[in-house]
Write an enzyme that holds these catalytic residues in place. Structure first.
Site, PDB file in Angstrom:
ATOM      1  N   SER A  95      12.331 -59.353  15.486  1.00 24.68           N
ATOM      2  CA  SER A  95      11.419 -59.770  16.556  1.00 24.68           C
ATOM      3  C   SER A  95      10.010 -59.887  16.000  1.00 24.68           C
ATOM      4  CB  SER A  95      11.440 -58.737  17.688  1.00 24.68           C
ATOM      5  OG  SER A  95      10.350 -58.930  18.571  1.00 24.68           O
TER       6      SER A  95
ATOM      7  N   GLU B 167      24.607 -65.832  18.906  1.00 24.22           N
ATOM      8  CA  GLU B 167      23.985 -66.485  20.058  1.00 24.22           C
ATOM      9  C   GLU B 167      23.905 -67.998  19.859  1.00 24.22           C
ATOM     10  OE1 GLU B 167      21.130 -62.751  21.436  1.00 24.22           O
ATOM     11  OE2 GLU B 167      20.281 -64.393  20.271  1.00 24.22           O
TER      12      GLU B 167
ATOM     13  N   LYS C 184      13.803 -54.326  16.371  1.00 29.15           N
ATOM     14  CA  LYS C 184      14.865 -55.225  16.822  1.00 29.15           C
ATOM     15  C   LYS C 184      15.701 -55.760  15.657  1.00 29.15           C
ATOM     16  CE  LYS C 184      15.720 -56.625  20.309  1.00 29.15           C
ATOM     17  NZ  LYS C 184      15.120 -57.790  20.990  1.00 29.15           N
TER      18      LYS C 184
ATOM     19  N   HIS D 219      37.951 -57.883  32.936  1.00 27.51           N
ATOM     20  CA  HIS D 219      36.768 -57.923  33.804  1.00 27.51           C
ATOM     21  C   HIS D 219      35.586 -57.170  33.175  1.00 27.51           C
ATOM     22  CE1 HIS D 219      39.425 -59.426  37.009  1.00 27.51           C
ATOM     23  NE2 HIS D 219      40.261 -58.473  36.623  1.00 27.51           N
TER      24      HIS D 219
END
Length: 474
Positions: free
Chosen positions: A285, A298, A291, A164
């Site tokens: 970024s 992804e 970043k 979980h």
């Protein structure tokens, strides 16, 4: 090329007095995506020419000239010297045009005897998929190998095991990495098993009923690397089970890539900080200089939607089609091609990302016991001492509540505090409140103990070597 009356050549035009409407032509054309089937269509054509020769429908000289023309056409296609035109309906039409340019219609036109585009395309697509399945397995093996290399280095690295997405029990980080290897290994097993069912040749089935010519589908199947010829000509040209099953396998690979990608996204976040990604497999970024984004993971996660969608698209196309061939089946190729392309794009990037990521061992081991992750080990210690698990579970649950109330770790409690919480909690229970001991104790088959992780690695290396050999055609 045009026929003698100046009209564009079509494989089906003899019955028609006029040509198709422009709207129909635009709807029907598939050569812009099925052109990648050229080498497979030409291989099938060579096999068919030899069968025509054995049947007495081509003499020795004609066969030699036919094979020579097909070889030259393949060379021209590879070199870009022969390309489809806007008037070619599909790959079969374009290649017949190329053959007639080389041999003329008297000899070139003989190759079409005893076959149809229906059995041609079913054969071509099987050949294409069986070929590319091995390439996909090779790329999967590279990803498995990258995961196993990291797992070998971190068999003894403790990490928070989760359910979980909450801390549950400490595990070996190598054990967690190998969980992904087992998933990909099942994917490869499915592909190898799929290949056995896909190794059936439809060539010789004609449009749907076979041929009255003395052809030999079994010999053609053997020449093309199939294990058998289709036993039912109607099923051979109508079924696309092999394509749908391949797309299911591809979708499952995508699901497993997505799960790994999701974990990498989490591991690389500031909240986890379990790994540091290589600059070569990260992006930045356009506005935030600090970043470092996990774009590979992804995109692997995102492209799974394409793989699942391609499966659903083909299944929906196939639903309710009557026997035998229907033009709906033109829609079988683009989902297949897209899934192949997607996997061959994503898999090398994911293998590179895993291979080059740096594991933050100190961070993992420091967080492994967080969230009272050793509570289960304590409960199991009580069970080994004869306490019913129900009572042990309740005693340790009270201990956790007490620690939360007073902002303490379980190992920080005094003897008096332990005894006040529950009579079973004697001072020596602290012996199991250490992560290395918790890992080592889970030494049953399939457990997370470092020794069992090394056993997994030994077995997996043997399995992955066999998978790589299959991919190489051994």
């Amino acid at each position: 090329m045009t026929v003698s009356d100046g009209k564009p050549m079509r494989l089906w035009g003899g019955r028609f007095e006029g040509g198709p409407a422009d709207a129909l032509t635009r709807l029907s054309v598939s050569v812009h995506f099925d052109w990648r089937l050229v080498p497979y269509d030409l291989a099938a054509s060579r096999a068919h020419a030899r069968v025509l020769h054995r049947a007495g429908l081509l003499d020795d000289d004609e066969l030699e000239r036919m094979i020579g023309a097909l070889d030259d056409l393949e060379r021209a296609c590879k070199a870009g010297e022969f390309r489809p035109t806007v008037e070619d309906e599909d790959v079969h039409t374009a290649l017949e045009r190329g053959l007639l340019e080389r041999l003329g219609s008297q000899l070139g036109g003989k190759l079409r005897a005893g076959r149809s585009r229906n059995d041609q395309i079913a054969t071509d697509l099987r050949l294409y998929l069986r070929d590319h399945a091995r390439t996909i397995v090779s790329r999967l093996v590279e990803l498995e190998t990258a995961l196993m290399t990291q797992a070998a280095a971190h068999a003894e690295t403790a990490a928070p095991g989760m359910t979980h997405l909450q801390h549950a029990q400490p595990v070996s980080f190598g054990h967690q990495l190998l969980a992904h290897v087992h998933a990909f290994a099942r994917d490869i097993d499915r592909i190898i098993d799929w290949d056995k069912r896909a190794a059936v040749s439809p060539l010789g089935s004609g449009a749907l009923a076979g041929s009255s010519l003395p052809l030999d589908p079994v010999a053609v199947a053997a020449e093309l690397g199939f294990s058998a010829a289709a036993p039912n000509s109607m099923d051979a040209v109508a079924e696309r089970d092999f394509a749908a099953e391949f797309l299911f396998d591809a979708a499952m690979i995508g699901v497993h890539l997505s799960r790994l990608g999701e974990e990498i996204v989490l591991w690389a976040s500031q909240e986890f900080r379990w790994i540091e990604m290589s600059d070569a497999y990260s992006t930045g970024s356009s506005i935030m200089p600090q970043k470092k984004n996990p774009d590979v993971a992804e995109l692997a996660r995102g492209k799974t939607g394409r793989l699942v969608g391609n499966l659903m698209a083909l299944l929906t196309t196939l639903k309710g089609l009557p026997l035998t061939y229907n033009r709906d089946l033109q829609e079988d190729k683009e989902p297949v091609f897209d899934s192949v392309d997607t996997l061959l794009l994503v898999l090398p990037a994911m293998a590179g990302l895993v291979d080059t990521m740096r594991v933050n061992t100190a961070r993992l081991e420091a967080s492994a016991p967080d969230g009272f992750a050793l509570a289960t080990d304590l409960a199991e210690l009580l069970v080994r001492r004869g306490v019913p698990f129900r009572d042990a579970h309740e005693a340790v649950g009270h201990l956790v509540v007490y620690c939360q109330s007073f902002d303490k770790d379980m190992g920080e409690l005094t003897d008096d505090e332990l005894s006040k919480i529950n009579e079973y909690l004697t001072p020596d229970v602290r012996d199991v409140l250490n992560v290395p001991g918790a890992l080592a104790a889970r030494k049953a088959h399939g457990g997370t103990a470092p020794d069992r992780v090394r056993d997994q690695l030994t077995a997996l290396r043997e399995s992955v070597d066999a998978q790589a050999a299959w991919a190489a055609g051994s």
